[in-house]
Design an enzyme around this catalytic site. Structure first.
Site, PDB file in Angstrom:
ATOM      1  N   ALA A   8       0.840  -1.191   0.000  1.00 12.52           N
ATOM      2  CA  ALA A   8       0.000   0.000   0.000  1.00 12.52           C
ATOM      3  C   ALA A   8       0.881   1.248   0.000  1.00 12.52           C
ATOM      4  O   ALA A   8       2.066   1.190   0.309  1.00 12.52           O
ATOM      5  CB  ALA A   8      -0.913   0.005   1.226  1.00 12.52           C
TER       6      ALA A   8
ATOM      7  N   GLY B  45      -0.539  -5.287   0.637  1.00  8.96           N
ATOM      8  CA  GLY B  45      -1.746  -5.220  -0.185  1.00  8.96           C
ATOM      9  C   GLY B  45      -1.585  -5.899  -1.527  1.00  8.96           C
ATOM     10  O   GLY B  45      -2.564  -6.370  -2.111  1.00  8.96           O
TER      11      GLY B  45
ATOM     12  N   GLU C 117      -2.254  -9.481  -0.897  1.00  2.67           N
ATOM     13  CA  GLU C 117      -3.692  -9.608  -0.691  1.00  2.67           C
ATOM     14  C   GLU C 117      -4.445  -9.564  -2.018  1.00  2.67           C
ATOM     15  O   GLU C 117      -5.416 -10.307  -2.216  1.00  2.67           O
ATOM     16  CB  GLU C 117      -4.181  -8.509   0.250  1.00  2.67           C
ATOM     17  CG  GLU C 117      -3.667  -8.688   1.677  1.00  2.67           C
ATOM     18  CD  GLU C 117      -4.082  -7.562   2.597  1.00  2.67           C
ATOM     19  OE1 GLU C 117      -4.860  -7.821   3.531  1.00  2.67           O
ATOM     20  OE2 GLU C 117      -3.622  -6.419   2.381  1.00  2.67           O
TER      21      GLU C 117
ATOM     22  N   GLU D  31       3.018  -6.460   7.184  1.00  5.81           N
ATOM     23  CA  GLU D  31       2.419  -5.297   7.849  1.00  5.81           C
ATOM     24  C   GLU D  31       2.847  -5.123   9.304  1.00  5.81           C
ATOM     25  O   GLU D  31       2.983  -3.991   9.783  1.00  5.81           O
ATOM     26  CB  GLU D  31       0.885  -5.379   7.771  1.00  5.81           C
ATOM     27  CG  GLU D  31       0.297  -5.033   6.415  1.00  5.81           C
ATOM     28  CD  GLU D  31       0.206  -6.224   5.470  1.00  5.81           C
ATOM     29  OE1 GLU D  31      -0.464  -6.105   4.429  1.00  5.81           O
ATOM     30  OE2 GLU D  31       0.810  -7.278   5.775  1.00  5.81           O
TER      31      GLU D  31
END
Length: 270
Positions: free
Chosen positions: A76, A121, A124, A144
């Site tokens: 991200a 992300g 993901e 993270e």
């Protein structure tokens, strides 16, 4: 080949590229200066694009990848994320989860072509795709915790379902990254190819899937997505309902006739 863009006039036009050829849409995240990192603008554009491709009957399979040879999506946008309040972060996660769920439940095969780093992300996003093909140089992980946060786009749930709770617990708690070979061994990716052949192999698979029976593929994806959400008996009951529904389709008639006639079927998605 036709090149499409998100239907709005946002800044994301140059950052999210869409090309459609031979019933396959290739969606490319194009932010090479930040290793294709996701921000809110890209997430929203991706959501709109997936919605549009889902309703486009000329598209029967989708590939998601990142531009360049370094990253699929490296995570991200930390600058954006670090400025979020608690309520904003919650809304950020819910929005992302909704869009990644739409990818997983699109009803058309979605393949991640993981051409480099797929972290946070990005990992993901790859896990939300139905299939994952990786370059031998790819690196995947949910790191993270090293930033003082946790995965927010469904990563804790999907990783555990793909590789098992024990492996997922270790990877997430340690923020551990795995290379493509290990990712394939533990079930995080389906297949690994040399970088130079990744996209050709991915396109070949996408074309193969695009030639299949759209309704059968949609129902098969739906049934498989229920595996972790239903008991075995409930899953079987749902499978039987889907099996009955697909038997009403023209594609079923075409597929069975083609088999008996010893010819290649021509499916229309009806």
């Amino acid at each position: 080949m036709r090149a499409d863009l998100p239907s709005d006039k946002s800044e994301a036009h140059s950052e999210l590229l869409v090309e459609i050829d031979n019933a396959v849409a290739v969606v490319t995240i194009n932010r090479p200066k930040v290793l294709n990192a996701l921000n809110g603008r890209i997430i929203d554009a991706l959501g709109r694009t997936i919605h549009r491709l889902k309703s486009d009957e000329t598209v029967r399979a989708v590939v998601i990848t990142g531009v360049g040879d370094r990253a699929f999506v490296a995570g991200a946008d930390i600058n954006e994320l670090s400025a979020c309040s608690s309520s904003e972060a919650h809304a950020y996660a819910v929005r992302g989860q909704s869009i990644f769920n739409a990818i997983e439940q699109m009803g058309k095969p979605v393949i991640a072509a993981i051409n480099g780093f797929a972290l946070g992300g990005g990992c993901e996003l790859a896990m939300a795709c139905n299939l994952r093909l990786a370059a031998d140089s790819a690196v995947l992980g949910l790191h993270e915790v090293k930033l003082g946060i946790i995965p927010g786009y469904g990563g804790t749930q999907r990783l555990a379902r793909l590789v098992g709770k024990g492996r997922a617990m270790e990877m997430i708690l340690r923020g551990r990254q795995v290379d493509a070979e290990e990712a394939c061994k533990i079930g995080l990716v389906n297949r690994v190819f040399p970088f130079d052949s990744l996209m050709s192999e991915t396109r070949s698979l996408a074309v193969e899937l695009a030639s299949g029976a759209p309704l059968a593929l949609r129902y098969a994806i739906e049934a498989l997505n229920c595996v972790s959400e239903m008991t075995f008996s409930d899953g079987c009951a749902h499978e039987a309902l889907l099996f009955g529904s697909v038997m009403l389709s023209d594609d079923m008639q075409e597929g069975t006739r083609a088999f008996l006639d010893k010819r290649k079927p021509s499916f229309r998605g009806k």
